[in-house]
Design an enzyme around this catalytic site. Structure first.
Site, short mmCIF file in Angstrom:
data_model
loop_
_atom_site.label_atom_id
_atom_site.label_comp_id
_atom_site.label_asym_id
_atom_site.label_seq_id
_atom_site.Cartn_x
_atom_site.Cartn_y
_atom_site.Cartn_z
N CYS A 145 14.12 11.26 6.70
CA CYS A 145 13.87 11.16 8.10
C CYS A 145 15.17 11.05 8.79
O CYS A 145 15.02 11.35 9.79
CB CYS A 145 13.21 9.60 7.92
SG CYS A 145 14.40 8.37 7.12
N LYS B 235 0.76 -1.25 -0.18
CA LYS B 235 -0.03 0.01 -0.09
C LYS B 235 0.88 1.27 -0.07
O LYS B 235 1.48 1.50 0.99
CB LYS B 235 -0.91 -0.05 1.21
CG LYS B 235 -2.17 0.75 1.06
CD LYS B 235 -2.18 2.21 0.57
CE LYS B 235 -1.86 3.11 1.88
NZ LYS B 235 -1.55 4.45 1.56
N GLU C 8 9.31 17.52 14.58
CA GLU C 8 9.68 17.03 13.00
C GLU C 8 8.98 18.12 12.15
O GLU C 8 7.63 18.02 12.08
CB GLU C 8 9.55 15.56 12.90
CG GLU C 8 10.10 15.21 11.36
CD GLU C 8 9.72 13.66 11.00
OE1 GLU C 8 8.52 13.32 11.21
OE2 GLU C 8 10.64 13.18 10.50
N GLU D 119 9.63 2.17 11.16
CA GLU D 119 10.53 3.16 10.85
C GLU D 119 9.98 4.45 10.88
O GLU D 119 8.93 4.70 9.95
CB GLU D 119 11.04 2.65 9.48
CG GLU D 119 11.87 1.54 9.19
CD GLU D 119 13.28 1.52 9.94
OE1 GLU D 119 13.45 2.41 10.44
OE2 GLU D 119 13.63 0.52 10.39
P1 NAD Z 1 2.38 8.91 6.95
O1 NAD Z 1 2.51 8.14 8.52
O2 NAD Z 1 1.28 10.11 6.92
O3 NAD Z 1 1.77 8.00 5.78
C1 NAD Z 1 2.65 6.78 5.56
C2 NAD Z 1 1.87 5.77 5.00
O4 NAD Z 1 0.94 5.24 5.89
C3 NAD Z 1 1.00 6.00 3.72
O5 NAD Z 1 1.04 5.07 2.92
C4 NAD Z 1 -0.49 6.30 4.29
O6 NAD Z 1 -1.27 6.12 3.55
C5 NAD Z 1 -0.15 5.18 5.52
N1 NAD Z 1 -1.38 5.39 6.52
C6 NAD Z 1 -1.81 6.57 7.20
N2 NAD Z 1 -2.57 6.04 7.83
C7 NAD Z 1 -2.67 4.96 8.29
C8 NAD Z 1 -3.59 3.85 9.03
N3 NAD Z 1 -4.39 4.53 10.04
N4 NAD Z 1 -3.38 2.71 8.88
C9 NAD Z 1 -2.50 2.25 7.82
N5 NAD Z 1 -1.79 3.02 7.09
C10 NAD Z 1 -1.87 4.43 7.24
O7 NAD Z 1 3.97 9.64 6.80
P2 NAD Z 1 4.32 10.19 5.40
O8 NAD Z 1 3.83 11.73 5.60
O9 NAD Z 1 3.82 9.66 4.16
O10 NAD Z 1 5.91 10.27 5.51
C11 NAD Z 1 6.63 10.89 6.02
C12 NAD Z 1 7.21 10.55 7.49
O11 NAD Z 1 7.88 9.18 7.52
C13 NAD Z 1 7.95 11.36 8.38
O12 NAD Z 1 7.65 11.18 9.57
C14 NAD Z 1 9.44 10.55 8.10
O13 NAD Z 1 10.14 10.88 9.21
C15 NAD Z 1 8.91 9.31 8.19
N6 NAD Z 1 10.14 8.38 7.54
C16 NAD Z 1 10.63 7.57 8.12
C17 NAD Z 1 11.60 6.80 7.59
C18 NAD Z 1 12.68 5.81 8.61
O14 NAD Z 1 13.14 5.03 7.99
N7 NAD Z 1 12.61 5.98 9.88
C19 NAD Z 1 11.84 6.90 6.13
C20 NAD Z 1 11.19 7.58 5.76
C21 NAD Z 1 10.26 8.40 6.08
#
Ligand code: NAD
Length: 504
Positions: A297, A188, A395, A263
């Site tokens: 990230c 997804k 963040e 992550e």
């Molecule tokens: P997000 O949490 O908004 O979304 C990530 C994914 O989760 C998307 O596919 C979204 O549709 C899905 N999602 C959202 N709500 C959900 C739910 N209730 N159930 C299941 N899936 C759900 O994150 P984002 O805005 O897409 O990405 C940015 C974030 O990702 C930042 O906080 C960044 O630090 C983090 N990030 C972390 C790493 C790492 O390796 N630690 C790497 C890249 C990004």
């Protein structure tokens, strides 16, 4: 259905995209679509089939059947790895288009998405090598009586949920170990960056993987993502995204007792001592926050600079910030592009206002007039920041660096650790004893001494505190997440067995 790009006079047209379930591109049961917008113009790029609960159910069923009844589950490892290497070759062949799609979709500069495409191919080759050479168990002889040995079995259907900030790289970082170890997958992808996930489906389709082994359901987190997390036939969820989303996913996966890997977000410190190689530290600090448009990230969003070099460092930072090339993501000379969407753009802009209210001096470059239609936030320095400010604790996920002065090593460590996150950290000093000492003391999953974030696929990637649970990468992915150990106890002779109920 294929994505085609017609590249005429800079007018890019990307076809609408569908879900990929059971080896077929399909419009989804609800037949609804959502519009995918360009970060560069905020106009619609194309329309995306919106997957919902019923589509997740169909995809999970296909993946379960493929695992239990299809050829994937019983395939010889060598044969499976031929598929994995074929995917890598196809990614290489299509790298140009992947980079283009990624830049159009996310606003990431093309020079950076090209590197990501190359890394994605390497993710598949790396895990093919790992599985072939390293995925073996141990044996435990017990005198002459027993030999107990372990084998590592795939889990079955795994759900992969990914963010928009480096979509193709992060998707392949999960898909490659999941498939190489013999699982089947429902991916997804983030709703804001669906293009390269569709491209991956096309590549895997071309690689001729058996139907159902790999499925992509586009759609929103609260609907498609949620259904995947709660599905009883999904054995594990590997998630990358925001900390709050990770927490929701852990709660929602509890009823079906899923294994989860998290992550999450970061607010990583970069500490520069006065004995550091000044110019290299400057290069690393600037790259570490302004590459990937600041949507990284592991970005060094908090930079702690020793008092003795702070004024000079800030002066050089200002020069760099003014010189960073802000531009069209498709221009190869662009260093900073637009943020993913207007909501995120507004969030980052809001934090810059908060910084002013908190007493920071805000120093920014200017976005050229011709780029105003895009979600551009110029490279921004928050000067005279202190670690307790909101802008140093939360963040921001944009091209915004807070600069904080320190005097003693203890003070720098304490401030670096005084945050809820613990993903990465960077230490710059020419005193290696101090470098190791500080690296050991900073609470983070990954520390670099005298380096920017240079990845090594073999290392455990991930964070502590609110930055995550578990690790990806290297043997951690294949042994600790995508497989399960099973022990087989074998009696070698006639050891004693208690004889309950036997007449004496
Ligand atoms: P997000 O949490 O908004 O979304 C990530 C994914 O989760 C998307 O596919 C979204 O549709 C899905 N999602 C959202 N709500 C959900 C739910 N209730 N159930 C299941 N899936 C759900 O994150 P984002 O805005 O897409 O990405 C940015 C974030 O990702 C930042 O906080 C960044 O630090 C983090 N990030 C972390 C790493 C790492 O390796 N630690 C790497 C890249 C990004």
């Amino acid at each position: 259905m294929q994505t085609t790009i017609t590249h005429e006079t800079k007018q890019l047209k990307v076809d609408d995209i569908k879900l990929y379930i059971n080896g077929k591109f399909t419009g989804g049961q609800g037949k609804t679509t959502y519009s995918n917008r360009s970060p560069f113009t905020n106009e619609t790029i194309n329309n995306i089939a919106e997957g919902r609960k019923e589509d997740i159910e169909e995809a999970v069923k296909a993946a379960k059947d493929a695992f239990e009844q299809g050829p994937w589950g019983s395939m010889k490892v060598k044969e499976r790895l031929v598929y994995i290497n074929r995917i890598a070759d196809l990614i290489d062949e299509e790298a140009e288009e992947i980079a283009l799609l990624e830049s159009i979709d996310t606003g990431l500069p093309i020079s950076q998405t090209k590197n990501q495409a190359a890394r994605a191919a390497e993710n598949f080759r790396f895990y093919a090598r790992m599985v072939e050479t390293k995925l073996h168990g141990e044996s435990y002889p017990v005198d002459e009586d027993f030999i107990n040995y372990t084998v590592y079995k795939p889990l079955g259907v795994v759900g992969l949920i990914t963010p928009w900030n480096a979509p193709f790289m992060l998707e392949t970082w999960k898909v490659a170990p999941a498939l190489a170890t013999g699982n089947t997958v429902v991916l997804k992808p983030a709703e804001l960056s669906p293009l390269t996930a569709n491209k991956l489906a096309e590549i895997i389709h071309k690689a001729d993987l058996p139907a159902g082994v790999f499925n992509v359901v586009h759609g929103f987190g609260e609907t498609a993502g949620d259904a995947l997390v709660k599905h009883p036939d999904v054995k594990a969820i590997s998630f990358t995204g925001e900390t709050t989303t990770g927490s929701t996913i852990i709660k929602n996966s509890a009823d079906t007792l899923k294994k989860t890997s998290m992550e999450l977000g970061g607010k990583s410190p970069l500490i520069i001592f006065d004995d550091a190689d000044f110019d290299r530290a400057l290069d690393a600090a600037v790259w570490g926050i302004f590459s990937f448009n600041g949507e990284r990230c592991t970005a060094n969003s908090r930079v702690f600079v020793h008092k003795n070099i702070k004024d000079k460092f800030v002066e050089k930072l200002k020069e760099r910030v003014l010189n960073i090339k802000i531009g069209d993501p498709l221009d190869p000379s662009t260093e900073l592009g637009p943020l993913i969407e207007t909501e995120h753009f507004n969030k980052v802009k809001h934090y810059i206002e908060v910084a002013k209210q908190e007493g920071c001096e805000v120093f920014q470059a200017v976005v050229p007039e011709e780029l105003k239609a895009g979600n551009y936030v110029p490279p921004t320095l928050l000067l005279n920041a202190t670690n307790d400010m909101r802008v140093c604790q939360e963040e921001i996920f944009g091209p915004v660096m807070a600069v904080i002065e320190f005097e003693t090593e203890e003070e720098a460590i304490q401030a670096a650790n005084n945050v809820r996150y613990g993903l990465a950290g960077y230490v710059w000093t020419n005193d290696m004893k101090k470098g190791h000492r500080v690296a050991h003391a900073v609470e983070a999953g990954m520390l670099w001494i005298n380096s920017q974030n240079v990845r090594d696929l073999r290392i455990p990637f991930g964070g502590t505190k609110d930055s995550g649970i578990g690790r990806e990468g290297g043997h951690y992915a294949i042994f600790e997440f995508y497989t399960e150990p099973k022990v087989i106890h074998v009696a070698l002779g006639d050891h004693h067995i208690p004889q309950f109920g036997k007449k004496k």
